[in-house]
Design a protein around this motif. Structure first.
Motif, PDB file in Angstrom:
ATOM      1  N   ASN A   1       0.895  -1.155   0.000  1.00  0.00           N
ATOM      2  CA  ASN A   1       0.000   0.000   0.000  1.00  0.00           C
ATOM      3  C   ASN A   1       0.935   1.206   0.000  1.00  0.00           C
ATOM      4  O   ASN A   1       1.390   1.649   1.047  1.00  0.00           O
ATOM      5  CB  ASN A   1      -0.907  -0.025   1.233  1.00  0.00           C
ATOM      6  N   LEU A   2       1.262   1.693  -1.192  1.00  0.00           N
ATOM      7  CA  LEU A   2       2.367   2.636  -1.336  1.00  0.00           C
ATOM      8  C   LEU A   2       1.968   4.072  -0.982  1.00  0.00           C
ATOM      9  O   LEU A   2       0.884   4.535  -1.368  1.00  0.00           O
ATOM     10  CB  LEU A   2       2.894   2.605  -2.778  1.00  0.00           C
ATOM     11  N   PRO A   3       2.848   4.801  -0.284  1.00  0.00           N
ATOM     12  CA  PRO A   3       2.595   6.228  -0.024  1.00  0.00           C
ATOM     13  C   PRO A   3       2.454   6.960  -1.359  1.00  0.00           C
ATOM     14  O   PRO A   3       3.274   6.767  -2.267  1.00  0.00           O
ATOM     15  CB  PRO A   3       3.857   6.680   0.725  1.00  0.00           C
ATOM     16  N   TYR A   4       1.425   7.764  -1.486  1.00  0.00           N
ATOM     17  CA  TYR A   4       1.147   8.429  -2.760  1.00  0.00           C
ATOM     18  C   TYR A   4       2.337   9.238  -3.279  1.00  0.00           C
ATOM     19  O   TYR A   4       2.613   9.261  -4.476  1.00  0.00           O
ATOM     20  CB  TYR A   4      -0.062   9.366  -2.615  1.00  0.00           C
ATOM     21  N   ASN A   5       3.058   9.897  -2.363  1.00  0.00           N
ATOM     22  CA  ASN A   5       4.096  10.839  -2.797  1.00  0.00           C
ATOM     23  C   ASN A   5       5.347  10.162  -3.358  1.00  0.00           C
ATOM     24  O   ASN A   5       6.135  10.799  -4.063  1.00  0.00           O
ATOM     25  CB  ASN A   5       4.486  11.781  -1.644  1.00  0.00           C
TER      26      ASN A   5
ATOM     27  N   LEU B   1      -5.767   6.349  -7.585  1.00  0.00           N
ATOM     28  CA  LEU B   1      -6.487   5.903  -8.783  1.00  0.00           C
ATOM     29  C   LEU B   1      -5.956   6.568 -10.048  1.00  0.00           C
ATOM     30  O   LEU B   1      -5.808   5.906 -11.094  1.00  0.00           O
ATOM     31  CB  LEU B   1      -7.985   6.172  -8.631  1.00  0.00           C
ATOM     32  N   GLU B   2      -5.668   7.844  -9.978  1.00  0.00           N
ATOM     33  CA  GLU B   2      -5.166   8.565 -11.152  1.00  0.00           C
ATOM     34  C   GLU B   2      -3.859   7.946 -11.652  1.00  0.00           C
ATOM     35  O   GLU B   2      -3.645   7.793 -12.859  1.00  0.00           O
ATOM     36  CB  GLU B   2      -4.936  10.040 -10.801  1.00  0.00           C
ATOM     37  N   VAL B   3      -2.974   7.589 -10.725  1.00  0.00           N
ATOM     38  CA  VAL B   3      -1.698   6.970 -11.090  1.00  0.00           C
ATOM     39  C   VAL B   3      -1.930   5.575 -11.659  1.00  0.00           C
ATOM     40  O   VAL B   3      -1.317   5.184 -12.659  1.00  0.00           O
ATOM     41  CB  VAL B   3      -0.750   6.915  -9.877  1.00  0.00           C
ATOM     42  N   ALA B   4      -2.822   4.823 -11.045  1.00  0.00           N
ATOM     43  CA  ALA B   4      -3.142   3.486 -11.542  1.00  0.00           C
ATOM     44  C   ALA B   4      -3.665   3.535 -12.973  1.00  0.00           C
ATOM     45  O   ALA B   4      -3.280   2.717 -13.820  1.00  0.00           O
ATOM     46  CB  ALA B   4      -4.178   2.834 -10.628  1.00  0.00           C
ATOM     47  N   ASN B   5      -4.517   4.509 -13.255  1.00  0.00           N
ATOM     48  CA  ASN B   5      -5.057   4.660 -14.606  1.00  0.00           C
ATOM     49  C   ASN B   5      -3.964   5.011 -15.611  1.00  0.00           C
ATOM     50  O   ASN B   5      -4.005   4.569 -16.769  1.00  0.00           O
ATOM     51  CB  ASN B   5      -6.154   5.729 -14.629  1.00  0.00           C
ATOM     52  N   ARG B   6      -2.984   5.788 -15.180  1.00  0.00           N
ATOM     53  CA  ARG B   6      -1.867   6.128 -16.062  1.00  0.00           C
ATOM     54  C   ARG B   6      -0.987   4.912 -16.344  1.00  0.00           C
ATOM     55  O   ARG B   6      -0.486   4.738 -17.444  1.00  0.00           O
ATOM     56  CB  ARG B   6      -1.030   7.254 -15.446  1.00  0.00           C
ATOM     57  N   ILE B   7      -0.804   4.077 -15.340  1.00  0.00           N
ATOM     58  CA  ILE B   7       0.033   2.885 -15.491  1.00  0.00           C
ATOM     59  C   ILE B   7      -0.522   1.953 -16.570  1.00  0.00           C
ATOM     60  O   ILE B   7       0.227   1.404 -17.376  1.00  0.00           O
ATOM     61  CB  ILE B   7       0.163   2.143 -14.144  1.00  0.00           C
ATOM     62  N   VAL B   8      -1.834   1.764 -16.591  1.00  0.00           N
ATOM     63  CA  VAL B   8      -2.442   0.790 -17.510  1.00  0.00           C
ATOM     64  C   VAL B   8      -2.995   1.440 -18.780  1.00  0.00           C
ATOM     65  O   VAL B   8      -3.583   0.747 -19.621  1.00  0.00           O
ATOM     66  CB  VAL B   8      -3.574   0.014 -16.803  1.00  0.00           C
ATOM     67  N   ALA B   9      -2.802   2.748 -18.958  1.00  0.00           N
ATOM     68  CA  ALA B   9      -3.404   3.482 -20.075  1.00  0.00           C
ATOM     69  C   ALA B   9      -2.910   2.989 -21.431  1.00  0.00           C
ATOM     70  O   ALA B   9      -1.771   2.554 -21.591  1.00  0.00           O
ATOM     71  CB  ALA B   9      -3.118   4.971 -19.927  1.00  0.00           C
ATOM     72  N   MET B  10      -3.796   3.087 -22.407  1.00  0.00           N
ATOM     73  CA  MET B  10      -3.497   2.712 -23.782  1.00  0.00           C
ATOM     74  C   MET B  10      -3.277   3.968 -24.634  1.00  0.00           C
ATOM     75  O   MET B  10      -3.666   5.070 -24.238  1.00  0.00           O
ATOM     76  CB  MET B  10      -4.657   1.893 -24.355  1.00  0.00           C
TER      77      MET B  10
ATOM     78  N   THR C   1     -12.775   5.651   1.673  1.00  0.00           N
ATOM     79  CA  THR C   1     -13.272   5.377   3.023  1.00  0.00           C
ATOM     80  C   THR C   1     -12.773   4.036   3.563  1.00  0.00           C
ATOM     81  O   THR C   1     -13.038   3.689   4.712  1.00  0.00           O
ATOM     82  CB  THR C   1     -14.817   5.384   3.047  1.00  0.00           C
ATOM     83  N   SER C   2     -12.053   3.294   2.750  1.00  0.00           N
ATOM     84  CA  SER C   2     -11.468   2.021   3.191  1.00  0.00           C
ATOM     85  C   SER C   2     -10.169   2.234   3.958  1.00  0.00           C
ATOM     86  O   SER C   2      -9.583   1.268   4.456  1.00  0.00           O
ATOM     87  CB  SER C   2     -11.203   1.112   1.982  1.00  0.00           C
ATOM     88  N   PHE C   3      -9.724   3.493   4.027  1.00  0.00           N
ATOM     89  CA  PHE C   3      -8.451   3.805   4.661  1.00  0.00           C
ATOM     90  C   PHE C   3      -8.636   4.674   5.901  1.00  0.00           C
ATOM     91  O   PHE C   3      -9.628   5.388   6.040  1.00  0.00           O
ATOM     92  CB  PHE C   3      -7.544   4.556   3.676  1.00  0.00           C
ATOM     93  N   PHE C   4      -7.643   4.604   6.780  1.00  0.00           N
ATOM     94  CA  PHE C   4      -7.569   5.523   7.921  1.00  0.00           C
ATOM     95  C   PHE C   4      -6.149   6.066   8.025  1.00  0.00           C
ATOM     96  O   PHE C   4      -5.191   5.285   8.041  1.00  0.00           O
ATOM     97  CB  PHE C   4      -7.939   4.833   9.230  1.00  0.00           C
ATOM     98  N   PRO C   5      -5.983   7.397   8.103  1.00  0.00           N
ATOM     99  CA  PRO C   5      -7.037   8.401   7.908  1.00  0.00           C
ATOM    100  C   PRO C   5      -7.547   8.385   6.467  1.00  0.00           C
ATOM    101  O   PRO C   5      -6.844   7.912   5.570  1.00  0.00           O
ATOM    102  CB  PRO C   5      -6.319   9.716   8.244  1.00  0.00           C
ATOM    103  N   VAL C   6      -8.737   8.904   6.268  1.00  0.00           N
ATOM    104  CA  VAL C   6      -9.358   8.884   4.942  1.00  0.00           C
ATOM    105  C   VAL C   6      -8.640   9.872   4.027  1.00  0.00           C
ATOM    106  O   VAL C   6      -8.589  11.066   4.315  1.00  0.00           O
ATOM    107  CB  VAL C   6     -10.861   9.249   5.030  1.00  0.00           C
ATOM    108  N   PRO C   7      -8.033   9.397   2.921  1.00  0.00           N
ATOM    109  CA  PRO C   7      -7.362  10.313   1.997  1.00  0.00           C
ATOM    110  C   PRO C   7      -8.381  11.103   1.172  1.00  0.00           C
ATOM    111  O   PRO C   7      -9.586  10.805   1.211  1.00  0.00           O
ATOM    112  CB  PRO C   7      -6.546   9.368   1.111  1.00  0.00           C
ATOM    113  N   LYS C   8      -7.884  12.047   0.414  1.00  0.00           N
ATOM    114  CA  LYS C   8      -8.778  12.880  -0.402  1.00  0.00           C
ATOM    115  C   LYS C   8      -9.098  12.234  -1.745  1.00  0.00           C
ATOM    116  O   LYS C   8      -9.939  12.736  -2.490  1.00  0.00           O
ATOM    117  CB  LYS C   8      -8.136  14.254  -0.635  1.00  0.00           C
ATOM    118  N   VAL C   9      -8.403  11.152  -2.075  1.00  0.00           N
ATOM    119  CA  VAL C   9      -8.559  10.537  -3.399  1.00  0.00           C
ATOM    120  C   VAL C   9      -8.883   9.053  -3.284  1.00  0.00           C
ATOM    121  O   VAL C   9      -8.667   8.431  -2.248  1.00  0.00           O
ATOM    122  CB  VAL C   9      -7.268  10.711  -4.231  1.00  0.00           C
ATOM    123  N   GLU C  10      -9.399   8.502  -4.384  1.00  0.00           N
ATOM    124  CA  GLU C  10      -9.651   7.069  -4.472  1.00  0.00           C
ATOM    125  C   GLU C  10      -8.347   6.344  -4.800  1.00  0.00           C
ATOM    126  O   GLU C  10      -7.395   6.938  -5.307  1.00  0.00           O
ATOM    127  CB  GLU C  10     -10.696   6.781  -5.559  1.00  0.00           C
ATOM    128  N   SER C  11      -8.317   5.046  -4.551  1.00  0.00           N
ATOM    129  CA  SER C  11      -7.132   4.237  -4.842  1.00  0.00           C
ATOM    130  C   SER C  11      -7.522   3.056  -5.725  1.00  0.00           C
ATOM    131  O   SER C  11      -8.703   2.846  -6.032  1.00  0.00           O
ATOM    132  CB  SER C  11      -6.509   3.729  -3.537  1.00  0.00           C
TER     133      SER C  11
END
Length: 267
Positions: A107-111, A139-148, A176-186
């Motif tokens: 579960n990687l630190p976003y930064n 989520l934004e990074v994940a989408n970039r990783i798999v982007a076509m 909401t699956s995380f604590f503390p709740v981040p501002k973005v989806e994963s």
């Protein structure tokens, strides 16, 4: 969960949703008698589930020394070989701790998530010695990783990840699956091994070409690369890359062939 406040400097957002944790383990398939590396054990929520999967060995890396004692208690096991390292994963030769390629979870630190991914896919010691990766990203990074190609998300990260591996987005994870709740989806991304490009093409030159190409994302690729490679127009023609192509229009296979052709013509 231990009564230890998560620290912003370590980018700590602990996954606490048991349903999601179980889904991650299910996505990984059988882990019995396998070697496992967990990056960022934190409060041990995923660690507990990994132990239940009956692996042969678990190595947990955790930079926050406040979590060492709780993790040591979780890792006490009579049937599984366990090891805990309190270090920064970016400074650790993780593969030196394994006699066989591990399955890696994180579960990687976003930064620093892309830095960690880069180290895993292109370790200083040579080829990656992992079996499979299950990593959580913004989520934004994940989408970039798999982007076509021909999408806004497609870029250097897509090409880099897909050159060294076969990534696939497994599922989205609510904030909401995380604590503390981040501002973005994963999202959870699965990376399968792929050495064919690294074995066939000059990986250093490939990275240089995609870096230069995406410095001018909206520019024609022939104009972006002509200052570095004098025969770029002719080389593109041999690779069947249209002269009006922008970098986001060029496929991984075309960039690989471009790498091979530039190495041949420019040497």
């Amino acid at each position: 969960m231990p009564d230890i406040a998560p620290k912003k400097k370590f980018g700590q957002n602990f996954l606490t949703d048991q349903t999601v944790l179980e889904r991650i383990i299910k996505s990984a398939g059988p882990l019995e008698n396998k070697s496992i590396l967990e990056i960022g054990g934190g409060s041990g929520n995923l660690t507990k589930h990994l132990l239940k999967a009956k692996p042969k060995k678990i190595l947990v890396i955790e930079i926050d020394k406040d979590y060492i004692y709780p993790l040591e208690n979780i890792l006490k096991s009579e049937s599984v070989e366990t090891q805990l390292i309190s270090q920064n994963v970016l400074d650790t030769d993780i593969y030196s701790y394994f006699s066989e390629p591990p399955v890696i979870f994180g579960n990687l630190p976003y930064n620093i998530s892309t830095k960690i991914l880069t180290n895993l896919l292109t370790p200083k010691s040579g080829k990656g010695k992992w079996e499979i990766l299950f990593l959580m990203f913004q989520l934004e990074v994940a989408n970039r990783i798999v982007a076509m190609p021909n999408t806004k998300q497609y870029g250097r990260l897509s090409l880099f990840s897909q050159f060294y591996s076969c990534p696939s987005l497994q599922f989205q994870i609510s904030r909401t699956s995380f604590f503390p709740v981040p501002k973005v989806e994963s999202a959870l991304v699965k990376f399968q091994r792929n050495n064919k490009n690294n074995n066939k093409y000059n990986s250093v030159l490939f990275q240089e070409i995609i870096r230069k190409s995406f410095q001018g994302r909206r520019k024609l690729i022939k104009n972006t690369l002509k200052t570095s490679y004098r025969n770029i127009s002719a080389i593109m023609e041999t690779c069947n890359i249209p002269h009006d192509s922008r970098p986001e229009n060029v496929t991984l296979e075309q960039f690989c062939e471009l790498t091979h052709a530039i190495e041949k013509y420019e040497s």
